[in-house]
Design an enzyme around this catalytic site. Sequence first.
Site, PDB file in Angstrom:
ATOM      1  N   ASP A 223    -105.483 -64.993  17.157  1.00  0.00           N
ATOM      2  CA  ASP A 223    -104.791 -65.424  18.289  1.00  0.00           C
ATOM      3  C   ASP A 223    -103.358 -65.160  18.062  1.00  0.00           C
ATOM      4  OD1 ASP A 223    -105.989 -67.444  20.606  1.00  0.00           O
ATOM      5  OD2 ASP A 223    -103.961 -67.023  20.692  1.00  0.00           O
TER       6      ASP A 223
ATOM      7  N   ASN B 121    -112.306 -61.410  22.695  1.00  0.00           N
ATOM      8  CA  ASN B 121    -112.227 -62.299  23.821  1.00  0.00           C
ATOM      9  C   ASN B 121    -110.864 -62.641  24.129  1.00  0.00           C
ATOM     10  OD1 ASN B 121    -113.046 -65.141  24.978  1.00  0.00           O
ATOM     11  ND2 ASN B 121    -111.581 -65.842  23.420  1.00  0.00           N
TER      12      ASN B 121
ATOM     13  N   TYR C 223    -105.808 -58.148  37.218  1.00  0.00           N
ATOM     14  CA  TYR C 223    -106.957 -58.527  36.217  1.00  0.00           C
ATOM     15  C   TYR C 223    -108.161 -58.065  36.576  1.00  0.00           C
ATOM     16  CZ  TYR C 223    -109.731 -62.372  33.989  1.00  0.00           C
ATOM     17  OH  TYR C 223    -110.452 -63.189  33.465  1.00  0.00           O
TER      18      TYR C 223
ATOM     19  N   THR D 116    -111.175 -73.576  31.227  1.00  0.00           N
ATOM     20  CA  THR D 116    -110.556 -73.354  30.025  1.00  0.00           C
ATOM     21  C   THR D 116    -108.991 -73.677  30.378  1.00  0.00           C
ATOM     22  OG1 THR D 116    -110.281 -71.138  30.608  1.00  0.00           O
ATOM     23  CG2 THR D 116    -112.047 -71.549  29.478  1.00  0.00           C
TER      24      THR D 116
END
Length: 255
Positions: free
Chosen positions: A41, A94, A159, A194
């Site tokens: 990340d 992800n 997106y 999230t």
Amino acid sequence: MGHPAANVEGKKILITGGASGIGAASALLLAERGAKVVIADLSEQAGNEVAEQASAKGQSIVFHKVDVADGESVRALFAFAMEQLGGLDVVLNNAGIDHKPAPMHELSDDDFDRNIAVNLKGVWHCMRAAIPCLLPKGGHVINVASVAGLRSSPMISAYSASKHGVMGLTKSAAIEYAKANIRFNAVCPSFTDTPMVQNTLAQLDERAQNAIIKASPMRRLGRVEEISGAVAWLCSDESSFMNGHAFTLDGGMLA
């Protein structure tokens, strides 16, 4: 006792975007079930916290910093993961970003380019780096796309375009590498609770927030554990005949 269903014990798994949301939930669940996990990340602090959470329970998660939009950074990550884990069985791509809901004609070049750079090219960088690692004995690449990659998504067009692109990469690679026993599938959640989605919702008025929550027939957001549980099954050999598929978790939105 025998093996539990969706057995991932000893599987060597790399997860990008592993510091929060679906990535972190998946990493923690997989480690709990005996997988050896590397998470990557941009956020070092959050990534290290996830790794420490696992270590405290005697489970195996190691953090490595990555910028998926940078091909060299991704190559370095895969070299690290191969060395750390001694091979790879599964790669979960992800890492992703959102963009502020806006009409298409009001989007800036930067909004569009950043979405493509992270959500589409970032996934491509990771797929390209994963394939040589998996060619010797096969494996599974799981791309986190979105229900926005399968249907119209007004106000988040960049997106949606990036996620439609991920579907194209997933399906093309699935056919290209099927004979090499490398499978490619995409997980397509609808809005899930999230930090990224909460950040998007925070930028909307109450009516727009409710519209998003009620867009699913189940009239709620997905929960991360509902997505990570599906990811764990995909990481197991029980999914071995699934290839080139959009694994949709949307409460019935596309029905």
